[in-house]
Design a protein around this motif. Structure first.
Motif, PDB file in Angstrom:
ATOM      1  N   ASP A 125      62.330  33.410-117.635  1.00 34.79           N
ATOM      2  CA  ASP A 125      62.216  33.972-116.296  1.00 34.79           C
ATOM      3  C   ASP A 125      62.815  32.993-115.290  1.00 34.79           C
ATOM      4  O   ASP A 125      62.264  31.934-115.022  1.00 34.79           O
ATOM      5  CB  ASP A 125      60.731  34.215-115.987  1.00 34.79           C
ATOM      6  CG  ASP A 125      60.553  34.976-114.686  1.00 34.79           C
ATOM      7  OD1 ASP A 125      61.444  34.856-113.814  1.00 34.79           O
ATOM      8  OD2 ASP A 125      59.543  35.681-114.563  1.00 34.79           O
ATOM      9  N   GLU A 185      63.170  33.014-112.054  1.00 43.42           N
ATOM     10  CA  GLU A 185      62.414  32.685-110.845  1.00 43.42           C
ATOM     11  C   GLU A 185      61.303  31.690-111.142  1.00 43.42           C
ATOM     12  O   GLU A 185      61.068  30.750-110.391  1.00 43.42           O
ATOM     13  CB  GLU A 185      61.817  33.959-110.232  1.00 43.42           C
ATOM     14  CG  GLU A 185      62.848  34.718-109.405  1.00 43.42           C
ATOM     15  CD  GLU A 185      62.344  36.087-109.035  1.00 43.42           C
ATOM     16  OE1 GLU A 185      61.114  36.254-108.927  1.00 43.42           O
ATOM     17  OE2 GLU A 185      63.187  36.993-108.854  1.00 43.42           O
ATOM     18  N   LYS A 186      60.652  31.921-112.252  1.00 41.91           N
ATOM     19  CA  LYS A 186      59.584  31.028-112.663  1.00 41.91           C
ATOM     20  C   LYS A 186      60.137  29.619-112.888  1.00 41.91           C
ATOM     21  O   LYS A 186      59.530  28.621-112.498  1.00 41.91           O
ATOM     22  CB  LYS A 186      58.997  31.531-113.974  1.00 41.91           C
ATOM     23  CG  LYS A 186      57.499  31.753-113.939  1.00 41.91           C
ATOM     24  CD  LYS A 186      57.134  32.451-115.227  1.00 41.91           C
ATOM     25  CE  LYS A 186      55.693  32.339-115.585  1.00 41.91           C
ATOM     26  NZ  LYS A 186      55.441  32.978-116.895  1.00 41.91           N
ATOM     27  N   ALA A 236      60.981  28.033-109.598  1.00 40.74           N
ATOM     28  CA  ALA A 236      59.754  27.652-108.907  1.00 40.74           C
ATOM     29  C   ALA A 236      59.156  26.393-109.515  1.00 40.74           C
ATOM     30  O   ALA A 236      58.742  25.473-108.816  1.00 40.74           O
ATOM     31  CB  ALA A 236      58.752  28.805-108.980  1.00 40.74           C
ATOM     32  N   LYS A 237      59.146  26.387-110.827  1.00 33.98           N
ATOM     33  CA  LYS A 237      58.584  25.243-111.536  1.00 33.98           C
ATOM     34  C   LYS A 237      59.386  23.979-111.250  1.00 33.98           C
ATOM     35  O   LYS A 237      58.826  22.902-111.008  1.00 33.98           O
ATOM     36  CB  LYS A 237      58.586  25.539-113.032  1.00 33.98           C
ATOM     37  CG  LYS A 237      57.941  24.452-113.847  1.00 33.98           C
ATOM     38  CD  LYS A 237      56.442  24.443-113.640  1.00 33.98           C
ATOM     39  CE  LYS A 237      55.758  24.601-114.954  1.00 33.98           C
ATOM     40  NZ  LYS A 237      54.377  25.009-114.838  1.00 33.98           N
ATOM     41  N   GLU A 292      58.487  22.721-107.973  1.00 35.08           N
ATOM     42  CA  GLU A 292      57.163  22.110-108.021  1.00 35.08           C
ATOM     43  C   GLU A 292      57.233  20.698-108.597  1.00 35.08           C
ATOM     44  O   GLU A 292      56.561  19.789-108.148  1.00 35.08           O
ATOM     45  CB  GLU A 292      56.266  23.008-108.875  1.00 35.08           C
ATOM     46  CG  GLU A 292      54.823  22.588-108.950  1.00 35.08           C
ATOM     47  CD  GLU A 292      54.110  23.372-110.048  1.00 35.08           C
ATOM     48  OE1 GLU A 292      54.310  24.610-110.128  1.00 35.08           O
ATOM     49  OE2 GLU A 292      53.406  22.750-110.845  1.00 35.08           O
ATOM     50  N   THR A 347      57.498  25.178-118.662  1.00 31.31           N
ATOM     51  CA  THR A 347      57.015  26.379-117.981  1.00 31.31           C
ATOM     52  C   THR A 347      55.794  26.973-118.651  1.00 31.31           C
ATOM     53  O   THR A 347      55.247  27.942-118.179  1.00 31.31           O
ATOM     54  CB  THR A 347      58.091  27.479-117.937  1.00 31.31           C
ATOM     55  OG1 THR A 347      58.554  27.687-119.259  1.00 31.31           O
ATOM     56  CG2 THR A 347      59.204  27.116-117.011  1.00 31.31           C
ATOM     57  N   GLU A 359      52.436  28.067-119.371  1.00 32.76           N
ATOM     58  CA  GLU A 359      51.248  28.062-118.526  1.00 32.76           C
ATOM     59  C   GLU A 359      50.120  27.353-119.245  1.00 32.76           C
ATOM     60  O   GLU A 359      49.267  26.718-118.655  1.00 32.76           O
ATOM     61  CB  GLU A 359      50.849  29.494-118.182  1.00 32.76           C
ATOM     62  CG  GLU A 359      51.678  30.045-117.022  1.00 32.76           C
ATOM     63  CD  GLU A 359      51.954  31.518-117.179  1.00 32.76           C
ATOM     64  OE1 GLU A 359      51.265  32.174-117.957  1.00 32.76           O
ATOM     65  OE2 GLU A 359      52.879  32.008-116.504  1.00 32.76           O
TER      66      GLU A 359
END
Lengths: 173, 852
Positions: free
Chosen positions: B627, B629-630, B633-634, B637, B663, B665
């Motif tokens: 993903d 976007e994930k 984003a990660k 972060e 990534t 989770e």
């Protein structure tokens, strides 16, 4: 494996020459005579141009092609902080086998000239006194007197694994 | 003086690890339902050779451990035990434990004693629980079992004849059945024949009236052998008189420990259908007239009398035979009875008539195993299975005493016959014909296994020590160098206008071709099919499936694609990581997959193929994909990219290779600790390759690894800086160009950028970097710029001149020196001097431009 073979060679040589004696090849460096264990000597060859290795001290002259192997060449004069000599046709490289950690490395040392081969009894090898900065005593295996001359027996494993030559110490820019 | 076994130990270790790998592969194949016989043989051989080797070197722990495995496998091999998932699992654990033992041996560390002990216990439990296990097993395993059983018998040479014999039998009973339906009820005990006598049955019998004949009880004295008489001979003679049915009575047979092989404990009930009169029959037994009890009755009378009791009688006999067998097993190999003597042992009481009738109640109860056939047997057409199943049980219980194998097997045949007898003739007729095909089949598989073995050893590989190969490679390299030298000489000669140059050049061309071929051939020795690297994955996936409750199938292709052994060794770990990642992060749980409309079972593909001097390895999963976007984003972060930095889609995926990126989770024990992909990329780059990722959300991800085929040779561009010649690997060169000073810009006073079309690239002066004296130090106008790509960044290397391109034979600087930053190795030029090979990636890092 290798060490056991050398032991066998040791024994043979000992019987061939005279029992309980070690043989040393000596070479001249600024009028001083140095000795190395002859069993570590792979070959003696003339100087030929080396390929410099970037970012190494001056005493590492570079690498040389020894029948397909890339062998680093060390100038012992410069290593000992002596005045370097101009290399000429008579400049000699002694190729030595050096025990480095768990493997063997071939290295060439540039010397002024090769001198002789002596038999020395282990008990005749006297420990070296503190020799000051120039030649660290850890590089000296002992001092021997042959025909009233002083021979400095070099511990090549310690000498050729020191400083920049150490496996641990990777050259950095 | 102790013998130094370390050398042998190495060899053993190498052999054993290879054998273990083979065993593992075969076990996994079995798991996937491969051809049992051959695979089991392979596994067995592996265990056997490890046992042999380790035993020889006094590695008792390994030897005794493998012995247990071998015993177990032997039982499987001989068909006495079916191999199931549990067993495969156990054996796989054993393989792992053995690996552990060898590793411990190699590292001289303590082995995991507890693990081994527990496995030994489990192996022993399986081995000792043989009877319960098998007693329980027959129902599901009913089909395979009878067959192996017979195969096993078939393997005993002594028995071949016995087993082969049944073929003729059907003819006889069937005849009887057809011609005399009424007789069926009367005959049940008849088929209780002694196997050895069976050949007799093959003798064409003269057709005779149904009721005509004699029921003969032939009970030789115990010492009948002493007088040199062979009871079997009389029976054979009888057979010449007509159709014969022989039943052996072993009621008086003592247990093995009390058995005297020189005494005869057998007796026979013989039914002879014939027209000859009683005297003629007696005549035959004349030689032993004083040494036997001979009762001859008219067959019809006998039938009438015996008919009613026949069933139970037969039972009792079978029962006796079994209890006898039990005894025999307990007694073990104490008594060695010559196999031929066996059938003739024992004196029969007219067993059918008297004993059994009295005893059945007492006999039935203790023998649980018999209970079934017995109860069933009252029916005219008893089910086939219980009876057939009986056999394995019996034979197995005999097994542990290998010394008595021959005779015990003979004995084992008896209960079979006895039990079969209880089921009346029709049964006999239909069950007996089955044996012959089985042995034949067995022979075939054996043969094919042998053939396979043969071809394996022919097509097999020779193990050559890497040292030797390296020496050969060196020599081949030298040859290439010589050729280069001669070529240079040739050019010189040409310039000086010498004649016959044509010839010299032809010769040189040939030399070049030859030396290249030699080089290729020698290089190929180092090349191994990538299946060596792939082979660990089926097992891994299997274990992961179990552990994570996922359903993942591994598909590999191009396993035969070859690459250098060194590359292979180094690519293993990155591949493991990618496959694990694919399994862990890629493939969804079965339920989620179904929800997403995908097949429940996920697929991880491993593909390998050659492409333009490189090997390409793909790791493809059909999981949920990456993903973007994930990831972005990660990355934000984690501070891998700036807060507002926009990342193009194609670069977003690359972020997963950044150090400290993860990534997942939830961190599992498999992956997700953030030490993965960056290491993978670094390892691959160290090999001179690169990795790409493509992914589509919901469809899956593809990781493509491109690697050089070998680390020993590279195509390089010769460049000079000052007096030094360097080699730049062609693979890292983007382009080379003449420097136009107006495109050079200085940034921050020191760093220089060159405008290359629409981008600016940093310029690295090799002379400065490597501290080389050169005349061109500051005169850019005269220099050349070699644009190289390393670590994903482009830089321009400023050199003085470009020479030719050359295939460089990579020599390690580490061999006699140590690694040098910025230099990946050295090679020897045509003139014999050493030239250093530049490491583009390292130079990029060295020059401090790696961060762009």
């Amino acid at each position: 494996m290798t060490s056991s073979m050398q032991n066998i060679e040791d024994t043979n040589l000992g019987m061939g020459v005279s029992a309980g004696e070690d043989q040393y090849l000596t070479f001249i460096l600024a009028q001083e005579e140095y000795g190395v264990d002859i069993l570590r000597v792979q070959e003696i060859k003339g100087w030929s141009k080396t390929t410099p290795i970037p970012n190494t001290p001056d005493y590492i002259k570079g690498v040389m092609n020894l029948r397909g192997s890339i062998v680093p060449i060390i100038d012992l004069r410069e290593r000992f902080g002596l005045e370097p000599l101009e290399y000429g046709p008579m400049t000699v490289v002694i190729v030595l086998s050096v025990q480095s950690e768990d493997r063997e490395r071939l290295m060439g040392v540039v010397v002024d000239a090769v001198s002789d081969v002596y038999n020395v009894k282990p008990e005749d090898l006297k420990p070296a006194p503190d020799l000051g900065d120039r030649l660290r005593s850890e590089f000296v295996k002992g001092l021997a007197t042959v025909d009233e001359k002083l021979v400095i027996v070099v511990d090549i494993d310690s000498l050729l694994n020191s400083d920049e030559l150490s496996l641990m110490n990777t050259a950095t820019a | 003086m102790s013998i130094d076994t370390s050398e042998f130990l190495d060899v053993l270790m190498e052999d054993s690890l290879e054998a273990l790998n083979e065993m593992e592969t075969s076990l996994l194949d079995l798991d996937h339902g491969g051809d049992d016989a051959e695979l089991i043989n392979t596994i067995f051989r592996g265990a056997h050779s490890i046992k042999g080797g380790s035993g020889m070197l006094g590695l008792d722990e390994i030897a005794s451990f493998t012995h247990l495995m071998e015993t177990l496998l032997d039982e499987v091999r001989e068909g006495k035990r079916t191999i199931d998932m549990l067993l495969i699992g156990l054996l796989l654990e054993c393989v792992d434990a053995l690996r552990g033992m060898f590793d411990a041996l190699k590292d001289q560390t303590e082995n995991d004693q507890a693990l081994v002990a527990s496995l030994v216990e489990r192996l022993q439990a399986v081995l000792e629980n043989r009877e319960p296990v098998l007693a329980a097993a027959p129902t599901p395993a009913s089909e395979p079992e009878p067959e192996p059983e017979l195969q096993e018998l078939q393997e005993l040479p002594e028995l071949q004849e016995v087993i082969a014999e049944p073929e003729p039998i059907p003819a006889t009973p069937v005849d009887v059945i057809e011609s005399a339906p009424a007789a069926i009820i009367d005959l049940p005990e008849e088929p209780v024949h002694v196997p050895v006598v069976e050949p007799v049955l093959a003798t064409p019998a003269s057709p005779s009236g149904n009721g005509n004949g004699w029921a003969i009880q032939f009970i030789p004295d115990h010492d009948v052998f002493v007088s040199g008489q062979d009871p079997q001979r009389f029976i054979q003679q009888l057979a010449t008189l007509g159709r014969i049915q022989v039943t052996c009575d072993i009621n008086v047979m003592p247990g093995f420990e009390r058995l005297n092989p020189e005494l005869c404990f057998l007796a026979w009930d013989i039914e002879l259908e014939t027209d000859v009169d009683q005297d003629q029959v007696r005549q035959i037994f004349a030689p032993v007239a004083n040494q036997c009890e001979l009762i001859i009755e008219s067959l019809s009378d006998y039938n009438a009398m015996a008919g009613a009791d026949a069933d139970q009688a037969a039972d009792a006999q079978g029962q006796d035979a079994i209890s006898y067998l039990k005894e025999a097993v307990m007694g073990g190999p104490v008594t060695q009875v010559p196999a031929e003597a066996m059938p003739e042992l024992e004196i029969p009481e007219p067993a059918p008539a008297s004993e059994p009738v009295v005893e059945p109640a007492e006999l039935f109860q203790p023998e649980v195993a018999m209970a079934e056939p017995v109860s069933v047997e009252a029916e005219p057409e008893p089910p086939v299975m219980p009876v057939v199943e009986e056999k394995p049980v019996e034979v197995k219980s005999v097994e542990p005493a290998p010394v008595v194998n021959e005779q015990s097997a003979v004995v084992a045949e008896k209960p079979v016959a006895a039990v079969a007898a209880a089921d009346a003739l029709p049964k006999e007729a239909e069950s007996k014909p089955t044996p012959p095909p089985a042995p034949t089949r067995k022979k075939e598989t054996k043969k094919s296994a042998a053939a396979k073995r043969g071809s394996q050893s022919e097509a097999g590989s020779i193990r050559v020590s890497t040292q030797k190969i390296d020496a050969l490679i060196n020599m081949a390299g030298e040859l290439v160098i010589t050729q280069a030298m001669l070529a240079q000489l040739g050019e010189k000669l040409e310039e000086s206008g010498l004649q016959d140059l044509e010839q010299l050049r032809d010769g040189l061309a040939q030399l070049e071709r030859n030396s290249r071929e030699l080089q290729d051939a020698v290089m190929s020795i180092r090349m191994l099919p990538i299946s060596f690297a792939f082979s660990r994955f089926p097992r891994m996936i299997r274990d992961l499936n179990t552990k994570m409750n996922k359903k993942v199938e591994l598909v590999t292709s191009g396993e035969q694609t070859e690459l250098d052994k060194t590359v292979m060794e180094k690519i293993g770990d990155p591949l493991v990581h990618l496959v694990r990642n694919g399994f862990d992060h890629g493939i969804e749980m079965p339920a989620d997959r179904l929800k997403a409309g995908k097949p429940e079972t996920g697929t991880i593909e491993l593909n390998a193929y050659h492409q333009g001097g490189n090997i390409v390895i793909e790791v493809v999963d059909d999981g949920k994909g990456l993903d973007r976007e994930k990831i972005v984003a990660k990355a934000r972060e984690r501070g891998l990219i700036g807060e507002d930095e926009q990342v193009p889609d194609d670069q977003a995926l690359e972020l997963i290779f950044e150090p400290g990126f993860s990534t997942a989770e939830q961190v599992s024990d498999l992956s997700g600790r953030g030490v993965g992909m960056d290491v993978v990329r670094r390892n691959i780059r160290d090999l001179g390759g690169h990795i790409e990722v493509a992914s589509e959300v919901g469809v899956g991800s593809t990781f493509t690894i491109r690697l050089p085929l070998t680390l020993a040779i590279l195509d390089g561009q010769l460049v000079t800086v000052g007096d030094e010649t360097f080699i730049v690997p062609l693979i890292s060169i983007v382009e080379s160009l003449q420097i136009r000073p107006e495109l050079l810009n200085t940034v921050g006073g020191r760093t220089e950028l060159y405008q290359l079309r629409d981008e600016y690239i940093p310029v690295v002066k090799l002379s400065e970097l490597f501290d080389i004296k050169t005349d061109h130090m500051s005169e850019y106008g005269q220099g050349l710029l070699v644009v190289v790509e390393g670590d994903g960044k482009k830089i321009g290397l400023k050199v003085d001149d470009l020479l030719g391109q050359q295939q460089a034979f990579i020599k390690s600087l580490e061999t006699n020196y140590k690694p040098v930053t910025g230099i990946s190795g050295a090679t020897i030029l045509g003139d014999g001097t050493v030239s250093l090979i530049l490491d583009a990636g390292a130079i990029v890092r060295l020059s401090g431009h790696s961060k762009g």
